[in-house]
Design a protein around this motif. Structure first.
Motif, PDB file in Angstrom:
ATOM      1  N   GLU A 129       0.831  -1.210   0.000  1.00 53.42           N
ATOM      2  CA  GLU A 129       0.000   0.000   0.000  1.00 53.42           C
ATOM      3  C   GLU A 129       0.862   1.254   0.000  1.00 53.42           C
ATOM      4  O   GLU A 129       0.558   2.234  -0.699  1.00 53.42           O
ATOM      5  N   ILE A 130       1.929   1.253   0.791  1.00 57.12           N
ATOM      6  CA  ILE A 130       2.808   2.434   0.850  1.00 57.12           C
ATOM      7  C   ILE A 130       3.473   2.660  -0.500  1.00 57.12           C
ATOM      8  O   ILE A 130       3.534   3.790  -1.012  1.00 57.12           O
ATOM      9  N   LYS A 131       3.985   1.591  -1.111  1.00 60.12           N
ATOM     10  CA  LYS A 131       4.638   1.718  -2.415  1.00 60.12           C
ATOM     11  C   LYS A 131       3.671   2.208  -3.487  1.00 60.12           C
ATOM     12  O   LYS A 131       4.047   2.950  -4.404  1.00 60.12           O
ATOM     13  N   ALA A 132       2.397   1.793  -3.381  1.00 65.46           N
ATOM     14  CA  ALA A 132       1.395   2.207  -4.370  1.00 65.46           C
ATOM     15  C   ALA A 132       1.120   3.708  -4.310  1.00 65.46           C
ATOM     16  O   ALA A 132       0.607   4.290  -5.263  1.00 65.46           O
ATOM     17  N   ASN A 133       1.463   4.347  -3.176  1.00 59.72           N
ATOM     18  CA  ASN A 133       1.199   5.785  -3.013  1.00 59.72           C
ATOM     19  C   ASN A 133       2.447   6.641  -3.200  1.00 59.72           C
ATOM     20  O   ASN A 133       2.446   7.811  -2.836  1.00 59.72           O
ATOM     21  N   ILE A 134       3.485   6.078  -3.758  1.00 56.80           N
ATOM     22  CA  ILE A 134       4.751   6.818  -3.863  1.00 56.80           C
ATOM     23  C   ILE A 134       4.594   8.122  -4.643  1.00 56.80           C
ATOM     24  O   ILE A 134       5.236   9.128  -4.336  1.00 56.80           O
ATOM     25  N   ASP A 135       3.725   8.146  -5.651  1.00 61.51           N
ATOM     26  CA  ASP A 135       3.534   9.364  -6.443  1.00 61.51           C
ATOM     27  C   ASP A 135       2.908  10.494  -5.638  1.00 61.51           C
ATOM     28  O   ASP A 135       3.017  11.665  -6.017  1.00 61.51           O
ATOM     29  N   LYS A 136       2.243  10.148  -4.535  1.00 59.08           N
ATOM     30  CA  LYS A 136       1.577  11.167  -3.712  1.00 59.08           C
ATOM     31  C   LYS A 136       2.537  11.795  -2.693  1.00 59.08           C
ATOM     32  O   LYS A 136       2.207  12.795  -2.076  1.00 59.08           O
ATOM     33  N   TYR A 137       3.722  11.164  -2.518  1.00 55.53           N
ATOM     34  CA  TYR A 137       4.703  11.710  -1.591  1.00 55.53           C
ATOM     35  C   TYR A 137       5.684  12.572  -2.389  1.00 55.53           C
ATOM     36  O   TYR A 137       6.798  12.162  -2.709  1.00 55.53           O
ATOM     37  N   ASN A 138       5.242  13.789  -2.718  1.00 54.58           N
ATOM     38  CA  ASN A 138       6.002  14.623  -3.645  1.00 54.58           C
ATOM     39  C   ASN A 138       6.688  15.813  -2.975  1.00 54.58           C
ATOM     40  O   ASN A 138       7.173  16.707  -3.652  1.00 54.58           O
ATOM     41  N   ASP A 139       6.717  15.847  -1.658  1.00 53.35           N
ATOM     42  CA  ASP A 139       7.454  16.901  -0.966  1.00 53.35           C
ATOM     43  C   ASP A 139       8.637  16.267  -0.230  1.00 53.35           C
ATOM     44  O   ASP A 139       8.630  15.074   0.069  1.00 53.35           O
ATOM     45  N   PRO A 140       9.706  17.046   0.060  1.00 51.96           N
ATOM     46  CA  PRO A 140      10.919  16.466   0.664  1.00 51.96           C
ATOM     47  C   PRO A 140      10.670  15.748   1.980  1.00 51.96           C
ATOM     48  O   PRO A 140      11.277  14.705   2.240  1.00 51.96           O
ATOM     49  N   THR A 141       9.768  16.284   2.823  1.00 53.88           N
ATOM     50  CA  THR A 141       9.534  15.666   4.122  1.00 53.88           C
ATOM     51  C   THR A 141       8.950  14.268   3.972  1.00 53.88           C
ATOM     52  O   THR A 141       9.454  13.292   4.557  1.00 53.88           O
ATOM     53  N   ARG A 142       7.891  14.152   3.178  1.00 54.44           N
ATOM     54  CA  ARG A 142       7.262  12.833   3.006  1.00 54.44           C
ATOM     55  C   ARG A 142       8.182  11.869   2.245  1.00 54.44           C
ATOM     56  O   ARG A 142       8.191  10.668   2.517  1.00 54.44           O
ATOM     57  N   GLN A 143       8.942  12.381   1.283  1.00 53.67           N
ATOM     58  CA  GLN A 143       9.855  11.515   0.548  1.00 53.67           C
ATOM     59  C   GLN A 143      10.924  10.934   1.467  1.00 53.67           C
ATOM     60  O   GLN A 143      11.281   9.764   1.357  1.00 53.67           O
ATOM     61  N   SER A 144      11.453  11.753   2.372  1.00 54.23           N
ATOM     62  CA  SER A 144      12.474  11.255   3.296  1.00 54.23           C
ATOM     63  C   SER A 144      11.894  10.199   4.230  1.00 54.23           C
ATOM     64  O   SER A 144      12.525   9.167   4.494  1.00 54.23           O
ATOM     65  N   VAL A 145      10.661  10.432   4.715  1.00 55.19           N
ATOM     66  CA  VAL A 145      10.015   9.444   5.585  1.00 55.19           C
ATOM     67  C   VAL A 145       9.729   8.162   4.805  1.00 55.19           C
ATOM     68  O   VAL A 145       9.908   7.044   5.320  1.00 55.19           O
ATOM     69  N   TYR A 146       9.300   8.313   3.546  1.00 49.65           N
ATOM     70  CA  TYR A 146       8.991   7.141   2.710  1.00 49.65           C
ATOM     71  C   TYR A 146      10.215   6.221   2.593  1.00 49.65           C
ATOM     72  O   TYR A 146      10.125   5.014   2.823  1.00 49.65           O
ATOM     73  N   TYR A 147      11.370   6.789   2.241  1.00 49.15           N
ATOM     74  CA  TYR A 147      12.561   5.949   2.053  1.00 49.15           C
ATOM     75  C   TYR A 147      13.088   5.410   3.384  1.00 49.15           C
ATOM     76  O   TYR A 147      13.676   4.324   3.420  1.00 49.15           O
ATOM     77  N   ALA A 148      12.884   6.157   4.472  1.00 50.93           N
ATOM     78  CA  ALA A 148      13.270   5.635   5.786  1.00 50.93           C
ATOM     79  C   ALA A 148      12.433   4.403   6.132  1.00 50.93           C
ATOM     80  O   ALA A 148      12.945   3.395   6.643  1.00 50.93           O
ATOM     81  N   VAL A 149      11.120   4.453   5.834  1.00 52.31           N
ATOM     82  CA  VAL A 149      10.237   3.309   6.077  1.00 52.31           C
ATOM     83  C   VAL A 149      10.602   2.147   5.160  1.00 52.31           C
ATOM     84  O   VAL A 149      10.568   0.977   5.569  1.00 52.31           O
TER      85      VAL A 149
END
Length: 717
Positions: A129-149
């Protein structure tokens, strides 16, 4: 509503009313929009995360009392600040993410963070589910959290985990939340420790110290310093470890970060115990326990009691050591994890071995070996092998003891072989490098010899006397040219200095002649005379006092290059009082300094403002306009001190259309030209960008005038 807000603040916990918090409370109270209120509240939390975790926790719990409406980004930022406060506060419970009313995309990241916090692999369905929403994480804060997860995905190799972390760092550096970057550096360092890559672990902690210092993240800086001290302690570099820990102790003196302070005191206890200063070490351990009890941190209590037990063991107090080891074991049993539980098992095995309780020693050494095997940490596992061989030897099981001793030795030999191989490769590389350097030097030497031979042949062909004369002639010409250039440059510099000094003297002399309008003095005398004729002794006395003090202040300060702002403001005020009395109170004035400016230590050129105040009164017809007023203000902007003179008179256009006396026009022109010349000289001297600007106050009606005078900001002249 405003009174209700003040009443609410009165009933908040007293800890919220620290001096620094007043600024944020005022911003929240005076915010015009929900967005402004949200920004002030988030800034308030960010500041307290770095200095007082308990206060921050209290502010977080009462968020609805300060702002009831958050944007989507605001709610996510609030959650991340909550995580950071948990990290600093040593809290063992994750935040209740439902309370933050996150959007579906942010809720997925939050659930991932909760699971990944303790490096637990993510469930496959949540990961998808998280990977399916990668396009929605388009700001630096969410992108950094995404890759940390994403670093918690099942089955990743160490290289893949590090790759995820590096991507998280790349985006975190662009985030408005600076603490995200240091948090990820801390997690990466801990990961490198687990895979026994100690150089990278130290490197990332050092990066954390530098970044925290640059962005004034004092809490993060202390945490990184403590971690550096802890890692270096493990390598027996006690001197550097102590240096980092003492830096952390000094930096944390004004902070209320009890959990981090507990870690710091615990590590100082270990350090001084290792140095043989066991009493000092025990005192730090006791302080650590108090800090961990304040925040109710079970892991910290478990680790500190383990270290106290170790200190007593080294002193030979085996019963006290056992008591603290068992307390540590009890605390570890309350946790779902135990980062150093393997050490505790080792220590208990060693203790019971020395007390002759070999069955208990075997029990705990087996637990230690199982723990280190599961953690895949080879160095402590090998130490456990050695201890087990000692225990088995005491039990009389020599064959089994030899087996574990052999495993220990094989590991040591393989490690030594790897180190030797690495050193041989390094020496070989150095040797090859030296050989190459020698070849290059040999070639350079041969070329130099050949060149010398050619020069020798040429010298033999030339006449030595002619060559000597030529050299002498060239030397004399060069010397003459050098002296001439030196004299020209020196004379030019002196000439420029003399011209500049002459300009300053001429400017000062011109200033002295034009500082006070003779018409004003004549009119002042007329006013005094009229008061005397009217037998108005009160006003005549008042006028004379102001006039005499004004003239005295001008005479005392007119020859000075700079005077205190306080003196200049008094001169302006007295001049305006006299003018107001002269025009029978038909206009008003306001002289206002900036509260942030120290008027006693700030210096400015004298009599900059007076000519323009005079223009405002005389040419602006303030005594004739309705509610005429002159307003003088000052401020500091970057490296400039700025005076502003505003009047609501008839304006420049009407003033020029009026018939004016030639002397008045001449005086006005000289005032503007003189002020511009003074500013140019100051700009040249102090490498500044001062200016004089005259404009209409009301551009539509063409009335009123605003004069802005900017000079270099000078302090303590």
């Amino acid at each position: 509503m405003k009174h209700l807000f003040h009443l609410l603040l009165f009933f908040l916990p007293f800890s919220l009313f620290a001096v620094n918090d007043d600024v944020y409370l005022k911003k929240i109270e005076t915010a015009q929009t929900d967005a402004e209120k949200e920004a002030a509240y988030l800034d308030w939390i960010s500041a307290n995360v770095q200095k007082n975790t308990l206060r921050c926790d209290s502010i977080l719990k009462q968020k609805k009392n300060f702002t009831s409406r958050f944007t989507e980004d605001g709610r996510f930022t609030l959650l991340l600040l909550n995580y950071n406060n948990i990290r600093f506060g040593g809290l063992e419970e994750m935040p209740q993410i439902e309370e933050f009313e996150l959007s579906p995309r942010d809720l997925l990241l939050a659930r991932g963070l909760n699971i990944c916090y303790n490096r637990t692999p993510l469930p496959d369905n949540l990961l998808s589910e998280i990977k399916a929403n990668i396009d929605k994480y388009n700001d630096p804060t969410r992108q950094s959290v995404y890759y940390a997860v994403m670093s918690c995905e099942k089955g990743l190799t160490s290289k893949q985990v590090i790759n995820s972390f590096n991507k998280a760092l790349k985006h975190a550096k662009r985030s408005h939340l600076k603490s995200i970057y240091t948090s990820i550096l801390d997690v990466i360092s801990n990961f490198y420790l687990q895979v026994e890559n100690f150089e990278e672990a130290i490197f990332h902690q050092q990066k954390g110290v530098a970044y925290s210092k640059k962005h004034n993240l004092r809490g993060d800086q202390v945490k990184h310093l403590v971690n550096l001290g802890k890692i270096l302690f493990q390598f027996d570099d006690l001197e550097k470890s102590e240096g980092y820990l003492l830096d952390a102790l000094k930096l944390s003196s004004n902070l209320k970060l009890d959990y981090i302070s507990g870690q710091l005191y615990n590590q100082l206890g270990e350090l001084y115990t290792e140095q043989g200063k066991r009493e000092k070490g025990i005192r730090f351990y006791q302080q650590a326990i108090l800090k961990f009890y304040v925040v109710n941190n079970t892991w910290g209590l478990a680790q500190t009691h383990q270290n106290i037990g170790r200190a007593f063991y080294k002193q030979g107090f085996l019963d006290l050591a056992e008591k603290n080891y068992k307390l540590s074991e009890d605390f570890y049993s309350k946790l779902n994890h135990g980062d150093t539980k393997g050490d505790l098992y080792n220590y208990l095995a060693e203790l019971y071995s020395n007390k002759g309780k070999l069955s208990l020693a075997k029990k705990y050494i087996n637990k230690s070996i199982a723990f280190w095997r599961e953690s895949d940490m080879l160095i402590p596992l090998n130490d456990a092998y050695y201890l087990k061989s000692v225990i088995l030897s005491k039990s009389g099981d020599l064959a089994e003891a030899y087996h574990f001793l052999n495993k220990y030795q094989l590991f040591r030999d393989s490690t030594y072989a790897l180190e030797t191989k690495s050193k041989i490769a390094e020496l070989s590389e150095m040797f090859m490098s030296e050989q190459n350097e020698r070849k290059i030097l040999e070639q350079e030497r041969k070329l130099a010899e050949e060149s010398s031979q050619r020069l020798l042949i040429q010298n033999k062909l030339e006449n030595s006397k002619q060559q000597t004369r030529l050299i002498i002639a060239l030397f004399i010409i060069s010397l003459v040219l050098f002296v001439a250039i030196f004299v020209i440059i020196r004379n030019k510099n002196r000439q420029e200095q003399l011209i500049k000094k002459q300009r300053e003297i001429e400017l000062q002399q011109t200033l002295l002649r034009t500082q006070m309008n003779p018409h004003f003095i004549f009119n002042a005398m007329s006013v005094i005379q009229s008061y005397i004729y009217d037998e108005d002794t009160a006003n005549s006395s008042k006028f004379l006092i102001h006039f005499s003090k004004l003239m005295r202040m001008i005479l005392e300060n007119n020859a000075k290059q700079f005077i205190p702002l306080e003196t200049e403001l008094e001169i302006i005020n007295r001049y305006l009082v006299l003018q107001k009395m002269r025009f029978e109170d038909r206009f008003d004035f306001e002289v206002k300094g900036n509260e942030s400016i120290d008027a006693t230590s700030t210096s400015i050129p004298p009599m900059l403002v007076q000519p323009f105040i005079e223009n405002a009164i005389e040419h602006g017809d303030l005594d004739k306009v309705d509610k005429g007023k002159v307003k003088v203000t000052c401020e500091i902007y970057e490296d400039l001190f700025i005076f502003t003179i505003e009047d609501n008179g008839i304006g420049r256009q009407q003033a020029e259309q009026k018939k004016k006396k030639p002397s008045s026009e001449s005086h006005r022109s000289m005032a503007v030209e003189l002020t511009q010349s003074r500013i140019l000289l100051l700009n040249e001297k102090y490498k500044s960008k001062g200016y004089l600007k005259i404009e209409d106050l009301d551009t539509e009606k063409g009335t009123g005038t605003k004069v802005t005078i900017a000079t270099p900001y000078i302090k303590n002249i």
